[in-house]
Design an enzyme around this catalytic site. Structure first.
Site, mmCIF file in Angstrom:
data_model
loop_
_atom_site.group_PDB
_atom_site.id
_atom_site.type_symbol
_atom_site.label_atom_id
_atom_site.label_comp_id
_atom_site.label_asym_id
_atom_site.label_seq_id
_atom_site.Cartn_x
_atom_site.Cartn_y
_atom_site.Cartn_z
ATOM 1 N N SER A 1 21.445 -23.328 -8.080
ATOM 2 C CA SER A 1 23.131 -23.303 -7.606
ATOM 3 C C SER A 1 23.578 -22.211 -9.032
ATOM 4 O O SER A 1 23.482 -22.771 -10.019
ATOM 5 C CB SER A 1 24.009 -24.006 -7.294
ATOM 6 O OG SER A 1 25.229 -23.054 -6.579
ATOM 7 N N TYR B 1 25.035 -15.435 -6.496
ATOM 8 C CA TYR B 1 25.732 -15.079 -6.015
ATOM 9 C C TYR B 1 26.333 -14.414 -6.057
ATOM 10 O O TYR B 1 26.995 -14.344 -7.969
ATOM 11 C CB TYR B 1 27.006 -16.224 -5.560
ATOM 12 C CG TYR B 1 27.153 -17.554 -4.278
ATOM 13 C CD1 TYR B 1 26.746 -16.907 -3.206
ATOM 14 C CD2 TYR B 1 27.009 -19.257 -4.603
ATOM 15 C CE1 TYR B 1 26.573 -17.818 -2.263
ATOM 16 C CE2 TYR B 1 27.023 -20.025 -4.110
ATOM 17 C CZ TYR B 1 26.748 -19.692 -2.905
ATOM 18 O OH TYR B 1 27.072 -20.339 -1.261
ATOM 19 N N THR C 1 21.537 -14.862 -2.393
ATOM 20 C CA THR C 1 22.302 -16.050 -1.191
ATOM 21 C C THR C 1 22.900 -14.445 -0.639
ATOM 22 O O THR C 1 23.793 -13.979 -0.991
ATOM 23 C CB THR C 1 23.098 -16.542 -1.945
ATOM 24 O OG1 THR C 1 21.983 -17.469 -2.362
ATOM 25 C CG2 THR C 1 23.478 -17.676 -0.238
ATOM 26 N N LYS D 1 18.035 -15.698 0.488
ATOM 27 C CA LYS D 1 17.926 -16.218 1.615
ATOM 28 C C LYS D 1 19.167 -16.181 2.420
ATOM 29 O O LYS D 1 20.862 -15.801 1.599
ATOM 30 C CB LYS D 1 18.849 -17.508 0.318
ATOM 31 C CG LYS D 1 19.269 -18.781 0.864
ATOM 32 C CD LYS D 1 18.788 -19.722 -0.117
ATOM 33 C CE LYS D 1 19.418 -21.151 0.554
ATOM 34 N NZ LYS D 1 21.071 -21.313 0.890
ATOM 35 N N HIS E 1 22.474 -21.731 5.906
ATOM 36 C CA HIS E 1 23.270 -22.045 4.680
ATOM 37 C C HIS E 1 23.493 -23.983 5.446
ATOM 38 O O HIS E 1 24.937 -24.280 5.053
ATOM 39 C CB HIS E 1 24.545 -21.341 4.698
ATOM 40 C CG HIS E 1 25.164 -21.548 3.047
ATOM 41 N ND1 HIS E 1 25.174 -20.682 2.667
ATOM 42 C CD2 HIS E 1 25.790 -22.261 2.800
ATOM 43 C CE1 HIS E 1 25.295 -20.883 1.201
ATOM 44 N NE2 HIS E 1 25.735 -21.670 1.268
HETATM 45 C C1 LIG Z 1 27.050 -29.393 -0.453
HETATM 46 C C2 LIG Z 1 26.362 -28.156 -0.346
HETATM 47 C C3 LIG Z 1 26.236 -27.002 -1.203
HETATM 48 C C4 LIG Z 1 26.044 -25.672 -1.762
HETATM 49 N N1 LIG Z 1 25.903 -25.658 -1.829
HETATM 50 C C5 LIG Z 1 25.168 -23.645 -2.295
HETATM 51 C C6 LIG Z 1 24.995 -22.568 -3.235
HETATM 52 O O1 LIG Z 1 25.571 -22.670 -4.218
HETATM 53 N N2 LIG Z 1 24.548 -21.916 -3.120
HETATM 54 C C7 LIG Z 1 23.584 -21.495 -1.729
HETATM 55 O O2 LIG Z 1 22.817 -20.495 -1.579
HETATM 56 N N3 LIG Z 1 23.364 -22.534 -1.035
HETATM 57 C C8 LIG Z 1 24.183 -23.330 -0.978
HETATM 58 N N4 LIG Z 1 24.236 -24.407 -0.046
HETATM 59 C C9 LIG Z 1 23.270 -24.127 1.360
HETATM 60 C C10 LIG Z 1 21.531 -24.896 0.838
HETATM 61 O O3 LIG Z 1 21.271 -24.209 -0.367
HETATM 62 C C11 LIG Z 1 20.500 -24.663 1.974
HETATM 63 O O4 LIG Z 1 20.950 -23.529 2.570
HETATM 64 C C12 LIG Z 1 21.297 -26.174 3.277
HETATM 65 O O5 LIG Z 1 21.795 -27.507 2.531
HETATM 66 C C13 LIG Z 1 19.637 -26.533 3.711
HETATM 67 O O6 LIG Z 1 20.143 -27.472 4.624
HETATM 68 P P1 LIG Z 1 19.840 -29.122 4.952
HETATM 69 O O7 LIG Z 1 21.335 -30.052 3.096
HETATM 70 O O8 LIG Z 1 20.179 -29.380 6.512
HETATM 71 O O9 LIG Z 1 18.330 -29.578 4.211
HETATM 72 C C14 LIG Z 1 24.551 -25.760 -0.433
HETATM 73 C C15 LIG Z 1 24.868 -26.284 0.885
HETATM 74 C C16 LIG Z 1 25.541 -27.716 0.767
HETATM 75 C C17 LIG Z 1 25.249 -29.174 1.486
HETATM 76 O O1 LIG Z 2 27.831 -22.570 -0.746
HETATM 77 C C1 LIG Z 2 28.497 -23.518 -0.478
HETATM 78 O O2 LIG Z 2 27.431 -24.178 0.588
HETATM 79 C C2 LIG Z 2 29.227 -24.075 -1.032
HETATM 80 O O3 LIG Z 2 29.614 -25.297 -0.204
HETATM 81 C C3 LIG Z 2 29.936 -23.555 -2.206
HETATM 82 C C4 LIG Z 2 30.919 -24.346 -2.489
HETATM 83 C C5 LIG Z 2 31.898 -24.376 -3.803
HETATM 84 C C6 LIG Z 2 31.501 -22.922 -4.084
HETATM 85 C C7 LIG Z 2 30.448 -22.482 -4.175
HETATM 86 C C8 LIG Z 2 29.521 -23.117 -3.118
#
Ligand SMILES: Cc1cc2nc3c(=O)[nH]c(=O)nc-3n(C[C@H](O)[C@H](O)[C@H](O)COP(=O)(O)O)c2cc1C
Ligand SMILES: O=C(O)C(=O)c1ccccc1
Length: 364
Positions: free
Chosen positions: A106, A130, A156, A223, A247
């Site tokens: 990330s 991002y 994303t 994504k 997401h």
């Molecule tokens: C705690 C958390 C933080 C996340 N941070 C990002 C992120 O920084 N960038 C992003 O594109 N997706 C982020 N996601 C989404 C994940 O990439 C992904 O799409 C999602 O968690 C997939 O579903 P799953 O958790 O059911 O496997 C985040 C998800 C979670 C749970």
């Molecule tokens: O992308 C996300 O889902 C996420 O939780 C997050 C939170 C803080 C900063 C960047 C992403």
């Protein structure tokens, strides 16, 4: 004994601070989309073929010219350091122990990407992007990733701002002092609170793909695609791959589970670029369902946090090993020798049994 990803989730919940658990597990709004991701997998049955000599299934797949040991990668998740102090360093180490399992790091990783890259072994590293208001920050991160040997960019596109995550708002969730975006520090970047609207560039359009091309030679995936129409636009914009994602239910509550929209998107993509899916993948057979419905591979998000919380790098290795064991078990029992043997015929929708006229529903 932890035999399933669900077992890991329960162990992780018992160890984690409740507000951090809520940040990990929560979705936006009423969390209907979050629930839909998992439920969608329960609406398909498998259709095995017997006596196919599939004694040792081969789980390897090739994506963007690179061999993966299984059709599963690690979705980009911010701040692995909330689950374990080593954060993404432990994730990379734990993933590399398995072999070639891609890790999407990330923009909001809790560890520096160069330190993560040092652990990578045979793991293909991808950078999740991002696009920030200050493009120079995004650009310098991409350049660092390219120098560190990252192999692709994952833009994303479902987050002009972070969604309304009610658990975080109710908890007034803030990052602990020792957790932050290690790769943005020193750039004057302010961490968005889980509910803040600052700093992301909310005005992006498809020309952002050209901008990425102008700053990097790496393949670009998008994504967060949920319709066939957007998939077609993405291909028109020249992307190298698509990740079907909502997401993890954290952005727009009210969209379908990702598996539900996969067939429409697979139709639109028609094999022109690799098609990945994330959201609710928790069992080996979920991977088979996603591949039968048109994905080339899947990503898992939250389970990796659970593995980290339970046992750091080793926890990640153990968790991925369960997924691999479940996948080979299901492939063998379905008569699949390789993933190329998977066809749409492998699944059929769950339908309720037609009631016999006059019969008691519970009757024999
Ligand atoms: C705690 C958390 C933080 C996340 N941070 C990002 C992120 O920084 N960038 C992003 O594109 N997706 C982020 N996601 C989404 C994940 O990439 C992904 O799409 C999602 O968690 C997939 O579903 P799953 O958790 O059911 O496997 C985040 C998800 C979670 C749970
Ligand atoms: O992308 C996300 O889902 C996420 O939780 C997050 C939170 C803080 C900063 C960047 C992403």
């Amino acid at each position: 004994m932890r035999l399933t990803l669900g077992d890991f989730a329960r162990s992780a919940e018992a160890r984690l601070d409740p507000a951090i658990w809520d940040f990990f597990e929560g979705g936006a709004g009423e969390e209907r989309t979050l629930a839909a991701n998992a439920q969608a997998f329960d609406r398909w049955w498998l259709r095995p073929s017997v006596l196919r000599g599939a004694d040792r299934p081969e789980t390897a797949v090739k994506i963007l010219g690179r061999a993966w040991d299984l059709p599963v990668g690690i979705a980009p998740v911010a701040f692995h350091t909330l689950a374990h102090p080593l954060g993404e360093i432990a994730t990379a180490r734990g993933t590399a122990a398995l072999g070639s399992v891609p890790l999407v790091v990330s923009t909001f990783a809790g560890r520096r990407i160069e330190e993560v890259a040092a652990q990578r072994g045979d793991v293909p590293l991808w950078l999740q992007v991002y696009c920030l208001r200050d493009r120079s920050i995004t650009r310098s991160l991409i350049e660092r990733a390219e120098n560190a040997g990252f192999e692709a960019l994952v833009l994303t596109v479902d987050a002009p701002h972070l969604g309304r995550r009610l658990r975080d708002l109710r908890n007034d969730f803030r990052l602990p002092a020792d957790v932050g975006p290690a790769n943005l520090a020193g750039d004057g970047f302010r961490v968005p609170a889980a509910h803040a609207r600052a700093e992301f560039d909310p005005g992006l359009d498809w020309s952002v793909v050209d901008w990425l091309r102008s700053v990097s030679a790496l393949p670009v995936l998008v994504k967060g695609i949920l319709t066939g129409a957007d998939a077609a636009l993405a291909i028109g914009a020249g992307v190298d791959g698509i990740v079907v994602s909502n997401h993890g239910g954290r952005q727009l509550d009210g969209v379908p589970g990702t598996l539900d929209v996969l067939p429409e998107i697979a139709d639109a993509v028609a094999g022109r670029v690799p098609l990945l899916l994330d959201g609710g993948v928790r069992r080996g057979r979920d991977v088979l369902a996603a591949l039968a419905l048109g994905a080339d591979a899947v990503l898992v998000g939250r389970p990796v946090l659970h593995g980290l919380a339970v046992g750091g790098a080793e926890g990640v290795t153990d968790l991925l090993t369960i997924l691999l064991d479940e996948l080979t078990d299901a492939m063998s029992l379905c008569g699949l020798r390789t993933l190329a043997d998977i066809t749409p015929d492998l699944v059929r929708p769950v339908t309720s049994w037609p009631a016999r006229p006059g019969a008691e529903r519970s009757g024999a």
